[in-house]
Design a protein around this motif. Sequence first.
Motif, mmCIF file in Angstrom:
data_model
loop_
_atom_site.group_PDB
_atom_site.id
_atom_site.type_symbol
_atom_site.label_atom_id
_atom_site.label_comp_id
_atom_site.label_asym_id
_atom_site.label_seq_id
_atom_site.Cartn_x
_atom_site.Cartn_y
_atom_site.Cartn_z
ATOM 1 N N LEU A 134 2.366 8.175 -11.118
ATOM 2 C CA LEU A 134 1.928 6.803 -11.342
ATOM 3 C C LEU A 134 3.100 5.825 -11.242
ATOM 4 N N MET A 135 4.276 6.276 -11.638
ATOM 5 C CA MET A 135 5.461 5.413 -11.510
ATOM 6 C C MET A 135 5.700 5.015 -10.051
ATOM 7 N N ASP B 92 1.794 -15.505 5.987
ATOM 8 C CA ASP B 92 2.722 -14.524 5.408
ATOM 9 C C ASP B 92 2.218 -14.036 4.056
ATOM 10 N N CYS B 93 1.687 -14.967 3.257
ATOM 11 C CA CYS B 93 1.133 -14.576 1.955
ATOM 12 C C CYS B 93 -0.060 -13.643 2.138
ATOM 13 N N GLY B 94 -0.914 -13.941 3.137
ATOM 14 C CA GLY B 94 -2.057 -13.069 3.385
ATOM 15 C C GLY B 94 -1.643 -11.668 3.812
ATOM 16 N N GLU B 95 -0.621 -11.572 4.641
ATOM 17 C CA GLU B 95 -0.141 -10.247 5.043
ATOM 18 C C GLU B 95 0.418 -9.466 3.856
ATOM 19 N N ALA B 96 1.104 -10.170 2.948
ATOM 20 C CA ALA B 96 1.635 -9.502 1.755
ATOM 21 C C ALA B 96 0.495 -9.028 0.849
ATOM 22 N N LEU B 97 -0.574 -9.825 0.752
ATOM 23 C CA LEU B 97 -1.727 -9.396 -0.043
ATOM 24 C C LEU B 97 -2.403 -8.183 0.577
ATOM 25 N N GLY B 98 -2.396 -8.095 1.918
ATOM 26 C CA GLY B 98 -2.954 -6.911 2.571
ATOM 27 C C GLY B 98 -2.178 -5.657 2.220
ATOM 28 N N ALA B 99 -0.848 -5.765 2.200
ATOM 29 C CA ALA B 99 -0.030 -4.605 1.796
ATOM 30 C C ALA B 99 -0.246 -4.273 0.321
ATOM 31 N N LEU B 100 -0.443 -5.297 -0.503
ATOM 32 C CA LEU B 100 -0.705 -5.056 -1.920
ATOM 33 C C LEU B 100 -2.048 -4.363 -2.126
ATOM 34 N N ALA B 101 -3.037 -4.702 -1.285
ATOM 35 C CA ALA B 101 -4.346 -4.058 -1.394
ATOM 36 C C ALA B 101 -4.245 -2.560 -1.133
ATOM 37 N N ILE B 102 -3.425 -2.171 -0.173
ATOM 38 C CA ILE B 102 -3.236 -0.739 0.111
ATOM 39 C C ILE B 102 -2.583 -0.045 -1.080
ATOM 40 N N ALA B 103 -1.621 -0.719 -1.708
ATOM 41 C CA ALA B 103 -0.947 -0.136 -2.866
ATOM 42 C C ALA B 103 -1.889 -0.012 -4.058
ATOM 43 N N SER C 156 5.280 0.830 -5.701
ATOM 44 C CA SER C 156 4.938 0.381 -4.349
ATOM 45 C C SER C 156 4.235 -0.978 -4.345
ATOM 46 N N MET C 157 3.796 -1.447 -5.512
ATOM 47 C CA MET C 157 3.131 -2.745 -5.604
ATOM 48 C C MET C 157 4.117 -3.893 -5.776
#
Length: 298
Positions: free
Chosen positions: A199-200, A239-250, A205-206
Amino acid sequence: MNESAQKKKINIMNMRLPSSRRNTRIIARLQSPCAIIFIGFLFTLTPWLTSSTALANAFVPVSSQPSSTLRNSPGYGLNVVSCRDNYLKNRRDLSKLSMSLKPAAIPLMDSGKALARSGELLIDLTTKLDLYGGSLSATGASIRNCGDCLAQAAASCRFKTAAELVIDEMREGADCLREGRGKLSLAIEESKVDGDAVLMGRIESMIGPMQSASGSLEEAGAAIMRREAVDVVGGLLMDCGEALGALAIAVEGLDPESEEGKLSSQRMGYSSQQMILAGKELRGEKKEKAVGKSWIKG
């Protein structure tokens, strides 16, 4: 001259007051309540006027002023015409900027609502992971608050004079994400205490995507405040939207088998898509037209 006319002339001369008595009456009138209130109002208004940006910009070299606005001054003077023009120009620029943000209102509203729902689902996920009330739950609350700020910013984009509200809400949303990033660090420490190394790594990764999304959203609000071109603001939103997409995967990786985790990731992914769409709207990119009968909904 007869006696009656002479007496009349003497009476008229007696009606004239000496200068000392006239000064006394003028001072008495200045000491009246209305005069005191008016003078106090002038003293209160003077510092505000002198600190105004329009007036500060009005102090320009006399050599650059029109002959009709020159005043007696050794090197600088108050250009009244420049003061008025600067004030009107600032108001026009602000109105143009708020109107140019209107195309992003609908996709930004959808993005904010989806992000708020994603944060709520992340809180529900912590209940299943037996982490409710911890730092990971606080991160979900921060994401939800950021979504609310984005929705409010989108609502303000529709009004002509609400550019300042858009700036405040965007920067407030960035602060929420920044606070959530700090809570993730605490969540890592809590997982370390529990001895959950898996879990760590998933929580760690987020951190990167959330920090990137926070920075891009902060820069978008700052770009609006600096009155930069709308395509610059649109690029930052993308750019913010792309970062949110990576956060969604995490987020989905926190518990791949959990239904709440999948729903939270899906909502955040949709928020990412709508944020990118809002950026494209501001940049003026054309939408892809439907080909053939693909517009028919089955």
